[in-house]
Design a protein around this motif. Structure first.
Motif, PDB file in Angstrom:
ATOM      1  N   GLN A  18       0.804  -1.229   0.000  1.00 54.35           N
ATOM      2  CA  GLN A  18       0.000   0.000   0.000  1.00 54.35           C
ATOM      3  C   GLN A  18       0.836   1.279   0.000  1.00 54.35           C
ATOM      4  OE1 GLN A  18      -3.221   0.127  -0.647  1.00 54.35           O
ATOM      5  NE2 GLN A  18      -3.204  -2.087  -0.790  1.00 54.35           N
ATOM      6  N   GLU A  19       1.940   1.288   0.715  1.00 55.47           N
ATOM      7  CA  GLU A  19       2.768   2.487   0.742  1.00 55.47           C
ATOM      8  C   GLU A  19       3.266   2.808  -0.674  1.00 55.47           C
ATOM      9  OE1 GLU A  19       6.525   3.834   3.402  1.00 55.47           O
ATOM     10  OE2 GLU A  19       6.895   2.220   1.998  1.00 55.47           O
ATOM     11  N   SER A  60       0.520   4.237  -2.895  1.00 54.21           N
ATOM     12  CA  SER A  60       0.280   5.650  -2.589  1.00 54.21           C
ATOM     13  C   SER A  60       1.373   6.526  -3.222  1.00 54.21           C
ATOM     14  CB  SER A  60       0.228   5.843  -1.071  1.00 54.21           C
ATOM     15  OG  SER A  60       0.270   7.217  -0.751  1.00 54.21           O
ATOM     16  N   CYS A  92       0.848   6.834  -6.932  1.00 57.43           N
ATOM     17  CA  CYS A  92      -0.217   7.785  -7.243  1.00 57.43           C
ATOM     18  C   CYS A  92       0.290   9.202  -7.084  1.00 57.43           C
ATOM     19  CB  CYS A  92      -1.429   7.540  -6.346  1.00 57.43           C
ATOM     20  SG  CYS A  92      -2.278   6.020  -6.773  1.00 57.43           S
ATOM     21  N   GLY A 139      -8.695   3.053  -0.975  1.00 53.77           N
ATOM     22  CA  GLY A 139      -7.286   3.340  -0.769  1.00 53.77           C
ATOM     23  C   GLY A 139      -6.802   2.769   0.546  1.00 53.77           C
ATOM     24  N   GLY A 188      -3.582   3.016   1.322  1.00 52.33           N
ATOM     25  CA  GLY A 188      -2.428   3.843   1.658  1.00 52.33           C
ATOM     26  C   GLY A 188      -2.871   5.246   2.043  1.00 52.33           C
ATOM     27  N   ASN A 189      -1.887   6.119   2.266  1.00 52.78           N
ATOM     28  CA  ASN A 189      -2.201   7.462   2.764  1.00 52.78           C
ATOM     29  C   ASN A 189      -2.481   8.437   1.633  1.00 52.78           C
ATOM     30  OD1 ASN A 189       0.742   7.107   2.312  1.00 52.78           O
ATOM     31  ND2 ASN A 189       0.756   9.295   2.665  1.00 52.78           N
ATOM     32  N   TYR A 237      -6.027   9.701  -2.979  1.00 53.37           N
ATOM     33  CA  TYR A 237      -5.663   9.086  -4.266  1.00 53.37           C
ATOM     34  C   TYR A 237      -6.687   8.048  -4.659  1.00 53.37           C
ATOM     35  CZ  TYR A 237      -3.933   4.761  -2.076  1.00 53.37           C
ATOM     36  OH  TYR A 237      -3.831   3.574  -1.407  1.00 53.37           O
TER      37      TYR A 237
END
Lengths: 238, 355
Positions: free
Chosen positions: B86-87, B90, B93, B127, B129-130, B133
């Motif tokens: 996931q990082e 992100s 994106c 999403g 991740g952070n 996005y």
């Protein structure tokens, strides 16, 4: 069509050849012929679409089912010790369903001492419509890899050329011709040409391999409906 | 060309190679290990790179690097492995990098089970991740569609400079179906140029920079506005869905992937009893085809909308947004690797209709 004479019939092949479908049908045909039969699902490769998923149907037909640990759902399955009884119990004929690919055949190495004493056939199932079986050369290459990994010599070819639900009599015929070529190239007999029972009449007198009629047991979850369920009525009941 | 029998996972890998992808980075995990296995054998034959990384985190960062350098690139994994990525997703994106990420979902949470599930819907569409996005998320329901969408996934990734996810449940990855290769195979030379990529200036231009760091909040805000405009264009242009037998339907099933096929089987069971049922199947779950669903649900004949999932109920949120209260929405599903039966789905529809 003659059913196996040897005490043990071992089936190998690339995944997607329908070797599991054939294994289930073969065991049920043997049991229906009045023989004491067992099926061992020794697939250590794939946790989906396995013969042991049909344990209930097999057991209902009188087939004793052996399977890897975790009812075949384990990521790294182990071989329970009771499987070894297959090789000792001479009152029973067994079908061994190996995992797909030469890697799946490796499991036979573990049973090498037992196989030395055993009376068995080792058949290679092919499906011409699978890309890895697309040519005689590729198929014979796979066959040789399977022999090397299993440390056993194959003794026959089974043609199970199909396209799932879209299979036609023509597919089976072309597969039969192809399998005969593979068998010649590998110096092995063509044991059966497998096809759904509904094709039996259309194929009569045209095949090089003896026709082995099957019913579809390895259905997908959405294929369970009241009309298609047939012998799977028990699954709908649960 | 004659049809061939392909396993879902193998078909994904072959379709990627035929789409001109020459870089695969990944780490094995059931039920998608046939993808790296196939790539390890066939990517070198195509002159490409197969690399089994030391972890899923490393793999997604290799995707970031290769994409930044202009390569058509992909990775694949299953649920827990996708969590690890996931990082990197992100960051891709943020840096506006194209790439295709395949998630062949298994039961969760945590290590869960290796059997098929759809519990990663929130993660894929909201999403994991952070930051603000989005990913374009395709959810094919048969192997032919897997193959057809794979090339489109790479094309849209390049067009919008964003990652595209292929979201499959384990059943679609593991099953076999006939496939016809309809499109001609592409080689990397056939692909559109990427003038933004870090391919070396050769002394002829200013350096391109691939970055997701914006220290100045105003600059970062501007960047977010720019991404949001892009996502709006995706929403306007890239929604995909399919509707089956919805004319005069009393009940409208909404499902993606394997449950869409269960819903169709349930619709046949209901049909035998004289209950008409239709199936609305989103093919993109982001952007979600809200308006098309709203229109299908607003038909006078429809009395109930039933969402079918292999989770405890995630997409049902999007169904409620789309239906927006005009018809009652209910849910039926199983999680953790259990597949609902068509009969169970049909029962839920009968219950929703009050029969």
């Amino acid at each position: 069509m003659n059913l196996p004479e040897k005490q043990i019939t071992i089936l190998a092949g690339h995944y997607g050849t329908g070797k599991t479908e054939f294994a289930v049908n073969l065991a049920i045909a043997m049991a229906r012929d009045g023989r004491k039969t067992a099926l061992a699902d020794l697939d250590i490769i794939n946790p989906y679409f396995r013969s042991c998923e049909r344990s209930r149907e097999l057991e209902k037909a009188g087939v004793k089912v052996y399977m890897t640990s975790g009812r075949g759902k384990a990521d790294i399955p182990a071989l329970p010790p009771d499987i070894a009884s297959l090789f000792i119990d001479h009152s029973r004929q067994s079908v061994i369903d190996l995992g797909g690919d030469p890697a799946g055949a490796r499991v036979l190495g573990f049973y090498e001492p037992q196989l030395e004493e055993a009376d068995f056939d080792f058949w290679f199932v092919i499906n011409r419509n699978r890309p890895e079986n697309a040519t005689v050369g590729k198929t014979v290459h796979y066959l040789r890899q399977t022999q090397a990994m299993s440390r056993q010599d194959l003794t026959g070819i089974v043609n199970n050329t199909h396209l799932g639900r879209e299979t036609t009599a023509d597919d089976i015929l072309r597969g039969d011709e192809f399998a005969a070529q593979v068998a010649r190239a590998a110096g092995l007999p063509l044991i059966y040409t497998v096809g759904e029972r509904r094709f039996e009449q259309a194929l009569k007198g045209q095949l090089k391999g003896p026709f082995f009629p099957i019913d579809i047991y390895m259905i997908k979850p959405w294929e369970l409906s009241s009309e298609e369920g047939g012998h799977f009525a028990w699954l709908l009941e649960e | 060309m004659a049809k061939e029998l392909w396993k879902g996972n193998e078909a994904i890998a072959e379709a990627a190679i035929r789409a001109g992808c020459r870089c695969y980075f990944g780490y094995p995990i059931t039920p998608q290990s046939e993808i790296p296995e196939y790539m390890s054998l066939h990517m070198p034959e195509a002159g490409g790179v197969f690399l089994q990384s030391e972890s899923e985190i490393a793999a997604i960062n290799m995707v970031y690097g290769a994409s930044g350098a202009g390569a058509r690139v992909m990775t694949s994994s299953s649920s827990p492995g996708i969590s690890l990525k996931q990082e990197g997703i992100s960051y891709m994106c943020g840096a506006e990098l194209p790439g295709v990420i395949v998630n062949v979902m298994r039961g969760g949470p945590g290590l869960g089970t290796i059997q098929p599930a759809q519990g990663d819907y929130y993660q894929a569409t909201r999403g994991g991740g952070n930051g603000d996005y989005r990913l374009i998320v395709f959810a094919p329901a048969n192997i032919q569609e897997v193959v057809d969408l794979m090339q489109e996934a790479f094309e849209l990734a390049d067009k919008y400079r964003m990652p595209v996810m292929m979201l499959l449940d384990g059943m679609i990855g593991q099953m076999m179906e006939p496939v016809e290769w309809k499109r001609p195979a592409l080689s990397p030379e056939d692909l559109p140029a990427k003038p933004w990529a870090t391919t070396g200036t050769k002394g002829e231009r200013r350096p391109n920079i691939i970055n997701s760091l914006f220290i100045n909040p105003d600059a970062c805000n501007d960047h977010n506005r720019h991404l949001e405009e892009k996502y709006q264009r995706v929403i306007e242009n890239e929604q995909r869905y399919e509707i089956n037998d919805a004319d005069e339907a009393e009940v409208l099933f909404v499902a993606y992937g394997t449950p869409a096929r269960l819903a169709r089987a349930a619709a046949r069971l209901l049909g035998e009893e004289g209950i008409k049922a239709g199936v609305f199947r989103p093919i993109t779950v982001w952007p979600y085809p809200y308006e098309a669903l709203h229109e299908a649900a607003s038909k006078e004949s429809v009395r109930a909308v039933v969402t079918v999932e292999m989770s405890t109920g995630q997409m049902v949120d999007d169904v409620r947004i789309g239906v927006n209260g005009i018809k009652p929405v209910s849910f039926v599903g199983q999680a953790g690797g259990v597949i609902p039966t068509p009969r169970e789905v049909a029962d839920a529809a009968r219950k929703a209709l009050g029969r």
